[in-house]
Design an enzyme around this catalytic site. Structure first.
Site, PDB file in Angstrom:
ATOM      1  CB  SER A  64      -0.854   0.074   1.275  1.00 53.09           C
ATOM      2  OG  SER A  64      -1.870  -0.852   1.248  1.00 53.09           O
ATOM      3  CG  HIS A  67      -3.055  -2.438  -3.122  1.00 52.59           C
ATOM      4  ND1 HIS A  67      -1.979  -3.260  -2.929  1.00 52.59           N
ATOM      5  CD2 HIS A  67      -3.440  -2.042  -1.900  1.00 52.59           C
ATOM      6  CE1 HIS A  67      -1.725  -3.363  -1.635  1.00 52.59           C
ATOM      7  NE2 HIS A  67      -2.600  -2.633  -0.982  1.00 52.59           N
ATOM      8  CG  HIS A 124      -4.710  -7.603   0.348  1.00 51.49           C
ATOM      9  ND1 HIS A 124      -4.791  -6.735  -0.715  1.00 51.49           N
ATOM     10  CD2 HIS A 124      -3.594  -7.250   1.052  1.00 51.49           C
ATOM     11  CE1 HIS A 124      -3.770  -5.892  -0.655  1.00 51.49           C
ATOM     12  NE2 HIS A 124      -3.030  -6.178   0.394  1.00 51.49           N
ATOM     13  CE1 TYR A 145      -8.156  -5.766   1.622  1.00 51.22           C
ATOM     14  CE2 TYR A 145      -6.341  -6.408   3.052  1.00 51.22           C
ATOM     15  CZ  TYR A 145      -6.856  -5.603   2.046  1.00 51.22           C
ATOM     16  OH  TYR A 145      -6.063  -4.658   1.473  1.00 51.22           O
ATOM     17  CD  GLU A 146      -8.128  -7.318  -2.707  1.00 53.05           C
ATOM     18  OE1 GLU A 146      -8.507  -6.749  -3.739  1.00 53.05           O
ATOM     19  OE2 GLU A 146      -6.962  -7.722  -2.529  1.00 53.05           O
ATOM     20  CB  ALA A 191       1.238  -0.509   4.614  1.00 54.61           C
ATOM     21  CG  MET A 247      -4.670  -6.515   7.220  1.00 51.48           C
ATOM     22  SD  MET A 247      -6.062  -5.472   6.751  1.00 51.48           S
ATOM     23  CE  MET A 247      -6.233  -4.453   8.234  1.00 51.48           C
ATOM     24  CB  SER A 248      -0.238  -8.426   2.631  1.00 54.88           C
ATOM     25  OG  SER A 248       0.851  -7.644   3.083  1.00 54.88           O
ATOM     26  CG  ASN A 276      -0.802   2.478  11.413  1.00 55.60           C
ATOM     27  OD1 ASN A 276      -0.631   2.014  10.272  1.00 55.60           O
ATOM     28  ND2 ASN A 276      -1.330   1.775  12.387  1.00 55.60           N
ATOM     29  CG  HIS A 309      -6.607   2.403   2.980  1.00 57.98           C
ATOM     30  ND1 HIS A 309      -5.599   1.453   3.051  1.00 57.98           N
ATOM     31  CD2 HIS A 309      -6.733   2.700   1.659  1.00 57.98           C
ATOM     32  CE1 HIS A 309      -5.153   1.184   1.822  1.00 57.98           C
ATOM     33  NE2 HIS A 309      -5.818   1.933   0.961  1.00 57.98           N
TER      34      HIS A 309
HETATM   35  N1  HPA Z   1      -2.994  -2.987  11.208  1.00 62.13           N
HETATM   36  C1  HPA Z   1      -3.116  -3.838  10.176  1.00 62.13           C
HETATM   37  N2  HPA Z   1      -2.686  -3.571   8.952  1.00 62.13           N
HETATM   38  C2  HPA Z   1      -2.094  -2.385   8.761  1.00 62.13           C
HETATM   39  C3  HPA Z   1      -1.937  -1.446   9.782  1.00 62.13           C
HETATM   40  C4  HPA Z   1      -2.410  -1.770  11.071  1.00 62.13           C
HETATM   41  O1  HPA Z   1      -2.304  -0.988  12.046  1.00 62.13           O
HETATM   42  N3  HPA Z   1      -1.303  -0.367   9.241  1.00 62.13           N
HETATM   43  C5  HPA Z   1      -1.075  -0.665   7.927  1.00 62.13           C
HETATM   44  N4  HPA Z   1      -1.566  -1.876   7.635  1.00 62.13           N
END
Ligand code: HPA
Length: 268
Positions: free
Chosen positions: A27, A58, A80, A82-83, A110, A207-208, A231, A243
């Site tokens: 990302s 993406h 992903h 989650y998709e 990310a 998440m990847s 973050n 996001h």
């Molecule tokens: N959690 C999960 N996935 C992420 C995060 C997060 O804080 N930041 C970027 N991708």
């Protein structure tokens, strides 16, 4: 079947180019795909079995060319879980890269930081992972060229990690190192989940990456993983997660990531 058809399409498009490495862009990290020399792009719609990514930030193409004079293939846009994709779809590009003879995979992503000392946006070398997706791309019959029970004790290649540390040191690039926990998403974690993950040894959460690393190891590929800590994770961060923030932070650290990846490619 799908792997073979996709590899055929990508192989024909690559023609004489023999990439030394494939780089998967996370990302907000797609900018690198614009910077390759002798750039060529192949949209996913032209690759049998490749879905079209649905997430903002993406892309949806493979990019071939040279970085630092090294022939490379970049994956701009990943699949992903989650998709709604099965783990073997998330891992499909990796298996295609393996079929094409690529031996080194650089996975970027990310992630949220779990160490309060992390100062996002920052870079973290992935030393190991925790599979909190509880899904595995190797389920089912053994795919051609893969092992049934791949060893995962040095999944993130020690030699490549040392190279990345050397590049970071020489270039004055701050580089943390730690374990990445892969979760299904797409909701971000709760503060209680983050406290749990901290206790279980995670330093970053995303998440990847996990399905891709597993498939790469089953093929015997060398993996380098780099997280952009965009973050602090939920409950550590003083602000709600978004996001938008993740993509913006990815871009902010993009220049450092680019220098790191370029240095690693030079050192291969
Ligand atoms: N959690 C999960 N996935 C992420 C995060 C997060 O804080 N930041 C970027 N991708």
């Amino acid at each position: 079947m799908t792997i073979g058809a996709a590899a055929k399409a990508v192989g024909q498009w690559l023609a004489d180019l023999k990439p030394r490495a494939a780089v998967v862009l996370g990302s907000g990290l797609a900018a690198l795909a614009e910077k390759v020399d002798q750039r060529r792009a192949l949209p996913y719609r032209d690759i049998p079995g490749f879905p079209i990514p649905t997430v903002a930030g993406h892309g949806g193409e493979l990019v071939a060319g040279h970085l630092e004079g090294v022939p490379v293939l970049l994956q701009s846009g990943r699949f992903h879980l989650y998709e709604g994709h099965a783990p073997d779809i998330a891992a499909l590009p990796i298996r295609v890269f393996a079929d094409l003879g690529i031996e080194t995979i650089v996975l970027t992503n990310a992630a949220g930081g779990l160490k309060p000392t992390m100062r996002p946006p920052a870079l973290m070398l992935i030393a190991d992972h925790l599979n909190f997706m509880f899904r595995n791309p190797l389920l089912g019959p053994v795919a051609p060229g893969e092992q049934r029970f791949p060893d995962m004790s040095a999944s993130y290649d020690p030699g490549l990690r040392q190279l990345a540390r050397d590049v970071a040191l020489a270039g004055g690039i701050p580089l943390d190192e730690g374990a990445y926990a892969g979760l299904l998403g797409p909701s971000y974690e709760t503060p209680a989940e983050i406290r749990m993950l901290q206790r279980l040894g995670a330093d970053a959460v995303g998440m990847s990456t996990v399905p891709e690393t597993i498939a790469a190891r089953a093929r015997g590929l060398r993996v380098l993983g780099i997280s952009t800590i965009t973050n602090l994770a939920a409950g550590i961060s003083p602000t709600p997660l978004s996001h938008h923030e993740v993509v913006a932070a990815g871009k902010a650290v993009g220049e450092r990531l680019e220098r790191l990846v370029r240095g690693v490619l030079r050192g291969l």
